[in-house]
Design an enzyme around this catalytic site. Structure first.
Site, PDB file in Angstrom:
ATOM      1  N   CYS A   2       0.587  -1.049  -0.128  1.00  0.00           N
ATOM      2  CA  CYS A   2       0.172   0.334  -0.006  1.00  0.00           C
ATOM      3  C   CYS A   2       0.481   0.987   0.567  1.00  0.00           C
ATOM      4  O   CYS A   2       2.130   1.490   0.591  1.00  0.00           O
ATOM      5  CB  CYS A   2      -0.388   0.028   1.128  1.00  0.00           C
ATOM      6  SG  CYS A   2      -1.755  -1.369   1.173  1.00  0.00           S
ATOM      7  N   ARG A  28       5.755  -0.920  -5.627  1.00  0.00           N
ATOM      8  CA  ARG A  28       5.320  -1.235  -4.711  1.00  0.00           C
ATOM      9  C   ARG A  28       4.658  -2.543  -4.889  1.00  0.00           C
ATOM     10  O   ARG A  28       4.608  -3.226  -3.556  1.00  0.00           O
ATOM     11  CB  ARG A  28       5.599  -0.324  -2.977  1.00  0.00           C
ATOM     12  CG  ARG A  28       5.866   0.416  -3.202  1.00  0.00           C
ATOM     13  CD  ARG A  28       5.577   2.007  -2.224  1.00  0.00           C
ATOM     14  NE  ARG A  28       5.164   1.689  -0.938  1.00  0.00           N
ATOM     15  CZ  ARG A  28       6.021   1.533  -0.140  1.00  0.00           C
ATOM     16  NH1 ARG A  28       6.995   2.181   0.036  1.00  0.00           N
ATOM     17  NH2 ARG A  28       5.665   1.207   1.348  1.00  0.00           N
ATOM     18  N   TRP A  73      -2.861  -2.890  -1.088  1.00  0.00           N
ATOM     19  CA  TRP A  73      -2.662  -3.848  -1.711  1.00  0.00           C
ATOM     20  C   TRP A  73      -3.770  -4.586  -0.754  1.00  0.00           C
ATOM     21  O   TRP A  73      -3.304  -4.804   0.557  1.00  0.00           O
ATOM     22  CB  TRP A  73      -0.715  -4.232  -1.340  1.00  0.00           C
ATOM     23  CG  TRP A  73      -0.903  -5.544  -1.962  1.00  0.00           C
ATOM     24  CD1 TRP A  73      -0.156  -6.242  -2.975  1.00  0.00           C
ATOM     25  CD2 TRP A  73      -0.367  -6.841  -0.868  1.00  0.00           C
ATOM     26  NE1 TRP A  73      -0.198  -7.894  -3.033  1.00  0.00           N
ATOM     27  CE2 TRP A  73       0.174  -8.063  -1.530  1.00  0.00           C
ATOM     28  CE3 TRP A  73      -0.457  -6.792   0.916  1.00  0.00           C
ATOM     29  CZ2 TRP A  73       0.125  -8.742  -1.268  1.00  0.00           C
ATOM     30  CZ3 TRP A  73      -0.382  -8.293   0.754  1.00  0.00           C
ATOM     31  CH2 TRP A  73       0.350  -9.414   0.448  1.00  0.00           C
ATOM     32  N   ASN A  97      -2.402   2.443   5.638  1.00  0.00           N
ATOM     33  CA  ASN A  97      -1.041   0.828   5.372  1.00  0.00           C
ATOM     34  C   ASN A  97      -0.716   0.418   6.506  1.00  0.00           C
ATOM     35  O   ASN A  97      -1.135   0.994   7.876  1.00  0.00           O
ATOM     36  CB  ASN A  97      -0.204   1.670   4.933  1.00  0.00           C
ATOM     37  CG  ASN A  97       0.208   2.135   3.778  1.00  0.00           C
ATOM     38  OD1 ASN A  97      -0.977   2.406   3.097  1.00  0.00           O
ATOM     39  ND2 ASN A  97       1.235   2.924   3.058  1.00  0.00           N
ATOM     40  N   GLY A  98      -1.348  -1.160   6.595  1.00  0.00           N
ATOM     41  CA  GLY A  98      -0.529  -2.266   7.594  1.00  0.00           C
ATOM     42  C   GLY A  98      -1.673  -2.696   8.163  1.00  0.00           C
ATOM     43  O   GLY A  98      -2.990  -2.864   7.165  1.00  0.00           O
ATOM     44  N   GLU A 479      17.333 -18.932  -4.548  1.00  0.00           N
ATOM     45  CA  GLU A 479      16.510 -17.490  -5.632  1.00  0.00           C
ATOM     46  C   GLU A 479      16.572 -17.994  -6.288  1.00  0.00           C
ATOM     47  O   GLU A 479      15.866 -17.426  -7.210  1.00  0.00           O
ATOM     48  CB  GLU A 479      18.478 -16.728  -5.142  1.00  0.00           C
ATOM     49  CG  GLU A 479      18.586 -16.346  -6.052  1.00  0.00           C
ATOM     50  CD  GLU A 479      16.835 -15.178  -5.422  1.00  0.00           C
ATOM     51  OE1 GLU A 479      16.548 -14.935  -4.531  1.00  0.00           O
ATOM     52  OE2 GLU A 479      17.046 -13.633  -5.787  1.00  0.00           O
ATOM     53  N   LYS A 483      12.922 -16.523  -8.148  1.00  0.00           N
ATOM     54  CA  LYS A 483      13.069 -15.775  -8.840  1.00  0.00           C
ATOM     55  C   LYS A 483      12.095 -16.852  -9.432  1.00  0.00           C
ATOM     56  O   LYS A 483      11.422 -15.746 -10.383  1.00  0.00           O
ATOM     57  CB  LYS A 483      14.238 -15.497  -9.906  1.00  0.00           C
ATOM     58  CG  LYS A 483      14.845 -14.863  -9.620  1.00  0.00           C
ATOM     59  CD  LYS A 483      14.752 -13.038  -9.380  1.00  0.00           C
ATOM     60  CE  LYS A 483      13.899 -12.800  -7.943  1.00  0.00           C
ATOM     61  NZ  LYS A 483      14.977 -12.222  -6.972  1.00  0.00           N
ATOM     62  N   GLU A 486       8.084 -16.345  -9.438  1.00  0.00           N
ATOM     63  CA  GLU A 486       7.823 -15.244  -8.510  1.00  0.00           C
ATOM     64  C   GLU A 486       7.133 -14.675  -9.753  1.00  0.00           C
ATOM     65  O   GLU A 486       6.007 -13.867  -9.933  1.00  0.00           O
ATOM     66  CB  GLU A 486       7.993 -14.667  -7.235  1.00  0.00           C
ATOM     67  CG  GLU A 486       9.474 -13.437  -8.196  1.00  0.00           C
ATOM     68  CD  GLU A 486       9.778 -12.493  -7.477  1.00  0.00           C
ATOM     69  OE1 GLU A 486       9.506 -11.715  -6.589  1.00  0.00           O
ATOM     70  OE2 GLU A 486      11.513 -12.662  -6.941  1.00  0.00           O
ATOM     71  N   HIS A 502      17.395 -37.589  -0.531  1.00  0.00           N
ATOM     72  CA  HIS A 502      16.246 -37.479   0.458  1.00  0.00           C
ATOM     73  C   HIS A 502      15.001 -37.879   0.646  1.00  0.00           C
ATOM     74  O   HIS A 502      14.612 -37.406   1.325  1.00  0.00           O
ATOM     75  CB  HIS A 502      17.422 -36.991   1.908  1.00  0.00           C
ATOM     76  CG  HIS A 502      18.767 -37.096   2.647  1.00  0.00           C
ATOM     77  ND1 HIS A 502      18.669 -38.707   2.721  1.00  0.00           N
ATOM     78  CD2 HIS A 502      20.227 -36.537   2.168  1.00  0.00           C
ATOM     79  CE1 HIS A 502      20.286 -38.720   2.662  1.00  0.00           C
ATOM     80  NE2 HIS A 502      20.533 -37.806   2.241  1.00  0.00           N
ATOM     81  N   LYS A 598       6.439  -4.421  -4.208  1.00  0.00           N
ATOM     82  CA  LYS A 598       7.657  -4.940  -3.738  1.00  0.00           C
ATOM     83  C   LYS A 598       8.077  -4.103  -2.431  1.00  0.00           C
ATOM     84  O   LYS A 598       9.167  -4.209  -1.860  1.00  0.00           O
ATOM     85  CB  LYS A 598       7.961  -2.767  -4.703  1.00  0.00           C
ATOM     86  CG  LYS A 598       9.639  -3.299  -3.828  1.00  0.00           C
ATOM     87  CD  LYS A 598      10.385  -3.428  -5.161  1.00  0.00           C
ATOM     88  CE  LYS A 598      11.690  -3.570  -5.590  1.00  0.00           C
ATOM     89  NZ  LYS A 598      12.781  -4.526  -5.466  1.00  0.00           N
TER      90      LYS A 598
HETATM   91  C1  F6R Z   1      12.458 -11.383  -4.420  1.00  0.00           C
HETATM   92  C2  F6R Z   1      11.585 -10.043  -3.543  1.00  0.00           C
HETATM   93  C3  F6R Z   1      11.169 -10.494  -2.530  1.00  0.00           C
HETATM   94  C4  F6R Z   1      12.321  -9.511  -1.318  1.00  0.00           C
HETATM   95  C5  F6R Z   1      11.491  -9.919   0.458  1.00  0.00           C
HETATM   96  C6  F6R Z   1      12.199  -8.857   0.776  1.00  0.00           C
HETATM   97  O1  F6R Z   1      12.118 -11.048  -5.498  1.00  0.00           O
HETATM   98  O2  F6R Z   1      12.294  -9.442  -4.484  1.00  0.00           O
HETATM   99  O3  F6R Z   1      11.519 -11.635  -1.425  1.00  0.00           O
HETATM  100  O4  F6R Z   1      13.228 -10.138  -1.458  1.00  0.00           O
HETATM  101  O5  F6R Z   1      10.368  -9.717  -0.105  1.00  0.00           O
HETATM  102  O6  F6R Z   1      12.629  -7.802   1.256  1.00  0.00           O
HETATM  103  P1  F6R Z   1      13.312  -6.388   1.644  1.00  0.00           P
HETATM  104  O7  F6R Z   1      14.872  -6.700   0.562  1.00  0.00           O
HETATM  105  O8  F6R Z   1      13.048  -5.031   0.429  1.00  0.00           O
HETATM  106  O9  F6R Z   1      13.197  -6.796   2.628  1.00  0.00           O
END
Ligand code: F6R
Length: 603
Positions: A2, A28, A73, A97-98, A479, A483, A486, A502, A598
Site C-alpha cells: 500500500c 510497490r 494491496w 497502510n498496515g 534464489e 525468481k 515469482e 533424501h 515490492k
Molecule cells: C523476491 C523479492 C522478495 C524480497 C523480500 C524482502 O524477488 O524481492 O523476496 O526480497 O520481500 O524485501 P526487502 O529486501 O525489501 O526486505
C-alpha cells in the site's frame, strides 16, 4: 505494498500531485487505488479496482486544495472498488497502510453502537472511530489521537474531513513522512519517492506520533498529546526519475545495470579499492573487534543473500547464522554482548525485518542495517548503516539489489575479519582483487543471454522446475527457484544437491527441467555425482558451470566466475535471466507479478 500520499496547497488543486505520487508508488505493488478531496459539506471519494491510470481517467474533472490518495494491496477483503481506500464514513475519508489486529473486536463494538460497515476491510474501524470522535465535538487532531489510541497492530493513517482544509495523520509501525515545499505546500506520504520533486524538506514521523498538516504548517504530537520535536531534513532532490530507456521491463533493465551498480558500490565502499575500517564510521573498528557472533536477519531474496554470507563468515571462523525475520521475531536468540545483528533489506521497510531488528536490539545486540533505500526506517534505526548502493530498484523481483547486497556482505565479512586480526594481507589482497574484477565478470555473464533464451523456451512449457547446488550455490539454487516462481508462476524448488536423494529425487522425471550449479571448486566432483544421479533418472539437466565440469551430452553454459567468493554473484545473473525470459514467454506481468509487492510493510 500500500502507498499513501496527501497534499494541502493554498493556491492550487492537488489532484496532479496525488496522482503523480501514486504513480511513483505503483512499483510497490497494489490492486486498487483511490483519492478523496475535501469539500465544504462532504468529502468526495473516487476509487477503482486496478491501476492508477484508470483512476486518472475517472477523476479528470475533480480537484481540491486538500486531498489524500492511496494504492491498496489487499489484506482484508477483496481487491475491489468498494474496499479501496480512502474509505469514506460520515464526514471523513481515511487511508490506511498496515494491519489493525483488533479490528474484529472494534467492529463488534462499533456495530453494537449502531455503526453500519460498508467494506470488508480491517481499516474501516479507524474511519468510524474518527468520524465518531468528530461527531463528539473533538477537534481533528484530538479525534485522530483518540482513534490511534484504540488501534493495535501496525498503521500509517491519513484522513480528511468535510469542511476542514487539513490532513490528520498517525503512525505506529508503518512508514509515514511529512514534507514541505518551503512555501505553503505541506504533504504526507508513506515513501519519500512519492514527494520527489515536490517537497524539499522531510520529517519522518516516529511510531506512536500523530499530527495535522494544513497550508499553515504542521502540528506534531505523541499519541498521548505531548508536543513532539520536529526533526526536519533536506529531501535529496531529483532522487532519480527512473525511466525504462531501451528496455521492455524494469527487471530487464535492472539485470543489465548490475555491472555498473556493482562498480558504483565498490567505488563508494572501497575508495581506492582499499579496505578501510574507518569507512564504516566511528567506533566500527572496536565494535567489529568485540563481535563474537553475527546473526543476519532478512526475508525472501535478501535472506538468500544472508545465507550465502554465512558461508563466507564461517570460512573466516566467525560464528554466524542467517535467520528468516518472520521466524526470528518469535524465536529470538538469548543474546549476549558481542552479537552483531545485520538486517538485510532492499527497501529497509520490510515489517518483519524491522521488527526482528528491534527484537535483537532490545536483547542487547548492536544492529547494522544493510539497505538500498537510504532514508528507510531500518536505515534510521540501526546503530550502523551500510548502503547497498544499487540505485532505485523498481521491478518487484529483486535483482541488482541482491548482487549489491552480496557485494556489501563480502566487504563486511572482510572488515570483521580484519578487525579481529585474522585476515592475512595476502588473503585481503586476493579477495579485493576478485572484487575489482566483478563488474567485468558480470558483463561477461550477461553475454550468455541468447542461450538462456533457448533454455527459457523449455522452462516456459514446464509445470515445475528444480534448482540444485552445493555450498554458497545452495542458497543460490533457492534464489533461482524463487525468481522463477515469482514472475513466471511456475512451481520451482531449490535444493541442496546432497539432499536430493533424501526426498526431492522422487520428483525427477523427463518433464521437470533441472538447473544444476557446478562452479569450479572443491565440491565439483560431488555436485557432478548428484547431477549424474538426476540424469540416470531421465531428469532434463541444464547446467551452469565453470571450465572443469565434464558430463558429456549435458546442456551446459560456461561461466567465468573469478574465484570462490564471487562465484555466487556471477551465477546469479543467468538465473535472473532465465526467470525473466521464461516469464516473457509466458506473458506475465513481469514488473508487477500477481499477489506480490515490492515493499512488504505488513507481517
Ligand atoms: C523476491 C523479492 C522478495 C524480497 C523480500 C524482502 O524477488 O524481492 O523476496 O526480497 O520481500 O524485501 P526487502 O529486501 O525489501 O526486505
Amino acid at each position: 505494498m500500500c502507498g499513501i500520499v496527501g497534499a494541502c496547497r493554498a493556491d492550487n488543486g492537488v489532484r496532479q500531485i496525488l496522482l503523480r505520487g501514486l504513480t511513483t508508488l505503483e512499483y510497490r505493488g497494489y490492486d486498487s487505488a483511490g483519492l478523496a478531496f475535501v469539500g465544504d459539506k462532504n468529502v468526495q471519494r473516487l476509487a477503482v479496482a486496478g491501476r492508477v491510470a484508470k483512476l486518472r481517467q475517472i477523476t479528470k474533472i475533480t480537484d481540491g486544495s486538500t486531498g489524500i490518495g492511496h494504492t491498496r494491496w489487499a489484506t482484508h477483503g477483496a481487491p475491489d472498488e468498494h474496499n479501496a481506500h480512502p474509505i469514506a464514513v460520515g464526514q471523513v475519508a481515511l487511508a490506511h497502510n498496515g494491519i489493525i489486529e483488533n479490528h474484529a473486536e472494534l467492529r463488534r463494538e462499533l456495530t453494537d453502537a449502531g455503526r453500519v460497515f460498508h467494506t470488508d476491510t480491517d481499516s474501516e474501524v479507524a474511519a468510524h472511530l474518527l468520524d465518531m470522535a468528530l461527531a463528539d465535538g473533538d477537534d481533528f487532531l484530538t479525534a485522530m489521537r483518540r482513534t490511534a489510541a484504540k488501534l493495535h497492530g501496525a498503521y500509517a493513517l491519513v484522513a480528511v474531513a468535510a469542511g476542514n482544509n487539513s490532513i490528520a495523520f498517525a503512525r505506529d509501525g508503518s512508514p509515514l513522512m511529512a514534507g514541505t515545499d518551503n512555501k505553503n505546500g505541506f504533504f504526507v506520504a508513506s515513501d519519500a519517492q512519492a514527494l520527489n520533486g515536490i517537497a524539499h524538506r522531510a520529517l519522518y514521523v516516529e511510531d506512536r506520533h500523530c499530527g495535522l498538516i494544513s497550508t499553515a504548517g504542521i502540528t506534531l504530537v505523541t499519541t498521548d498529546g505531548e508536543t513532539a520535536a520536529q526533526n526536519w531534513q533536506p529531501l535529496p532532490s531529483g532522487s532519480e526519475t527512473v525511466l525504462l530507456g531501451e528496455h521492455r521491463h524494469f527487471m530487464e533493465k535492472e539485470i543489465f545495470e548490475q555491472p555498473d551498480a556493482i562498480a558504483a558500490a565498490l567505488q563508494h565502499h572501497l575508495p581506492k579499492h582499499q579496505l578501510s575500517l574507518r569507512h564504516f564510521g566511528n567506533g566500527a573498528t572496536s565494535l567489529f573487534k568485540r563481535t563474537r557472533q553475527v546473526v543476519i536477519i532478512a526475508c525472501g531474496t535478501s535472506y538468500h543473500a544472508a545465507l550465502i554470507a554465512t558461508y563466507w563468515l564461517r570460512n573466516f571462523g566467525i560464528p554466524c547464522r542467517a535467520a528468516i525475520a518472520s521466524e526470528y521475531r518469535y524465536c529470538p536468540d538469548k543474546l549476549a554482548a558481542g552479537v552483531l545483528a545485520v538486517g538485510v533489506s532492499q527497501s529497509g521497510e520490510t515489517a518483519d525485518t524491522l521488527s526482528a531488528m528491534r527484537t535483537a536490539k532490545s536483547a542487547g545486540a548492536t544492529t547494522v542495517a544493510l539497505v538500498n533505500v537510504p532514508h528507510s526506517a531500518m536505515a534510521r534505526e540501526a546503530d550502523l548503516l551500510m548502503l547497498a548502493c544499487a540505485g532505485t530498484e523498481i521491478g518487484v523481483a529483486a535483482t541488482k539489489s541482491f548482487t549489491a547486497q552480496l557485494t556489501q556482505l563480502l566487504i563486511l565479512t572482510l572488515a570483521l575479519t580484519k578487525a579481529r586480526n585474522v585476515l592475512a594481507p595476502a588473503q585481503e589482497e586476493d579477495t579485493l582483487m576478485q572484487l575489482r574484477q566483478l563488474p567485468y565478470l558480470m558483463r561477461r555473464a550477461l553475454l550468455i543471454e541468447d542461450d538462456i533464451r533457448r533454455w527459457a523456451r523449455v522452462f516456459a512449457g514446464a509445470d515445475s522446475a528444480l534448482f540444485i547446488g552445493r555450498h554458497t550455490h545452495y542458497p543460490l539454487a533457492l534464489e533461482g527457484a524463487l525468481k522463477l516462481k515469482e514472475i513466471s508462476y511456475i512451481h520451482a524448488e531449490g535444493c541442496a544437491a546432497g539432499e536430493l536423494k533424501h526426498g526431492t529425487l522422487a520428483l525427477v522425471d523427463k518433464r521437470v527441467p533441472i538447473v544444476g550449479l557446478a562452479p569450479d571448486n572443491e565440491l565439483l566432483p560431488k555436485i557432478t555425482s548428484n547431477l549424474a544421479e538426476v540424469a540416470a533418472r531421465d531428469g532434463r539437466l541444464f547446467v551452469l558451470a565453470g571450465e572443469k565440469f565434464d558430463m558429456p551430452a549435458t546442456d551446459t553454459l560456461r561461466l567465468q566466475d573469478g574465484g570462490n567468493f564471487l562465484s555466487p554473484l556471477i551465477y546469479a545473473v543467468p538465473l535472473q535471466l532465465l526467470a525473466y525470459h521464461t516469464a516473457l514467454q509466458k506473458g506475465t506481468d513481469i514488473d508487477k507479478p500477481r499477489n506480490l509487492a515490492k515493499s512488504v510493510t505488513v507481517e
